[in-house]
Design a protein around this motif. Structure first.
Motif, PDB file in Angstrom:
ATOM      1  N   HIS A 233     -53.057  66.251 -15.459  1.00 25.52           N
ATOM      2  CA  HIS A 233     -54.228  66.919 -16.012  1.00 25.52           C
ATOM      3  C   HIS A 233     -53.917  67.384 -17.438  1.00 25.52           C
ATOM      4  N   PRO A 234     -54.384  66.640 -18.438  1.00 24.51           N
ATOM      5  CA  PRO A 234     -54.023  66.946 -19.839  1.00 24.51           C
ATOM      6  C   PRO A 234     -54.328  68.370 -20.261  1.00 24.51           C
ATOM      7  N   HIS A 235     -55.399  68.966 -19.735  1.00 22.91           N
ATOM      8  CA  HIS A 235     -55.769  70.325 -20.131  1.00 22.91           C
ATOM      9  C   HIS A 235     -54.746  71.361 -19.689  1.00 22.91           C
ATOM     10  N   ALA A 236     -53.887  71.001 -18.745  1.00 21.55           N
ATOM     11  CA  ALA A 236     -52.930  71.967 -18.189  1.00 21.55           C
ATOM     12  C   ALA A 236     -51.629  72.035 -18.977  1.00 21.55           C
TER      13      ALA A 236
ATOM     14  N   LEU B   9     -43.770  64.352 -19.284  1.00 25.22           N
ATOM     15  CA  LEU B   9     -44.065  63.944 -17.921  1.00 25.22           C
ATOM     16  C   LEU B   9     -44.467  62.476 -17.849  1.00 25.22           C
ATOM     17  N   GLU B  10     -45.251  62.039 -18.806  1.00 23.90           N
ATOM     18  CA  GLU B  10     -45.663  60.642 -18.832  1.00 23.90           C
ATOM     19  C   GLU B  10     -44.454  59.716 -19.000  1.00 23.90           C
TER      20      GLU B  10
ATOM     21  N   LYS C  46     -49.334  68.935 -25.551  1.00 21.38           N
ATOM     22  CA  LYS C  46     -49.148  67.494 -25.739  1.00 21.38           C
ATOM     23  C   LYS C  46     -47.685  67.107 -25.538  1.00 21.38           C
ATOM     24  N   LYS C  47     -46.775  67.951 -26.011  1.00 18.63           N
ATOM     25  CA  LYS C  47     -45.347  67.661 -25.879  1.00 18.63           C
ATOM     26  C   LYS C  47     -44.942  67.569 -24.408  1.00 18.63           C
TER      27      LYS C  47
END
Length: 203
Positions: free
Chosen positions: A157-160, A169-170, A163-164
């Motif tokens: 969930h990008p909002h959580a 995680l990605e 960006k770093k």
């Protein structure tokens, strides 16, 4: 199932994903004639959309974010041997154990009771990892843990995250054979789903 529930299920803002999800959705309903509207249909369509590429036959599924056990129902009807659930909500666990759940979610409740269980272990082992825990992935996802699974489906969930942190995680997921598979978007948040199937690379 009524037309309203059906269109709620298929008209979500999905991108990418499995083109056979709709067929899988109809097949799945054959196994669960006691489902009730409205939200369950939305959830089960998402399961078909994102989880159907994985091969569950004879597998032990570790289900982070198991909630009341509705995703476990899907995995079991797809042939999973056992589902181990991790869920912090006491209310969700209480619903799963209740007669209400038996009446509304699964026609083969004896099989569900026998093959689904919650655990408090942080890193249970299995064949397939499903993770959808709304931003808590950061404290759990490691390369070492993911390497123990031949398949996985993970929702980030990008909002959580910053960006770093999201990129970190990605990298872990992709480094262990995961691929960006699709996304769900709504007015307030989004979720990006990564999957690993046996044909993909391993850690």
């Amino acid at each position: 199932m009524g037309a309203i529930e059906f269109f709620i299920g298929i008209n979500r803002d999905f991108t990418g994903g499995n083109p056979w999800a709709l067929a899988d959705y109809f097949f799945y309903r054959v196994h669960d004639l006691t489902l009730r509207p409205l939200a369950p249909y939305v959830n089960f369509y998402e399961y078909s959309r994102f989880y159907s590429p994985l091969n569950y036959k004879g597998a032990v599924v570790v289900d982070y974010g198991a909630d009341i056990g509705s995703s476990a129902v899907y995995f079991l009807t797809k042939g999973a041997k056992e589902v181990i659930g991790i869920e912090i909500s006491k209310e969700a666990k209480a619903i799963s154990a209740s007669k209400k759940f038996e009446d509304h979610y699964f026609d083969d409740i004896k099989r569900f009771r026998k093959h689904f269980r919650y655990t408090t272990k942080k890193y249970p082992k299995g064949d397939i990892l499903k993770m959808d825990i709304e931003g808590a992935e950061s404290g759990i996802l490691t390369r070492e843990y993911l390497s123990g699974f031949s398949q996985f489906a993970i929702g980030l969930h990008p909002h959580a995250y910053s960006k770093k942190e999201y990129d970190r995680l990605e990298r872990i997921i992709i480094g262990c054979g995961g691929r960006k598979y699709g996304s769900v978007k709504n007015a307030t948040a989004s979720e990006i789903v990564y999957i690993k199937i046996k044909a993909f690379d391993t850690c």
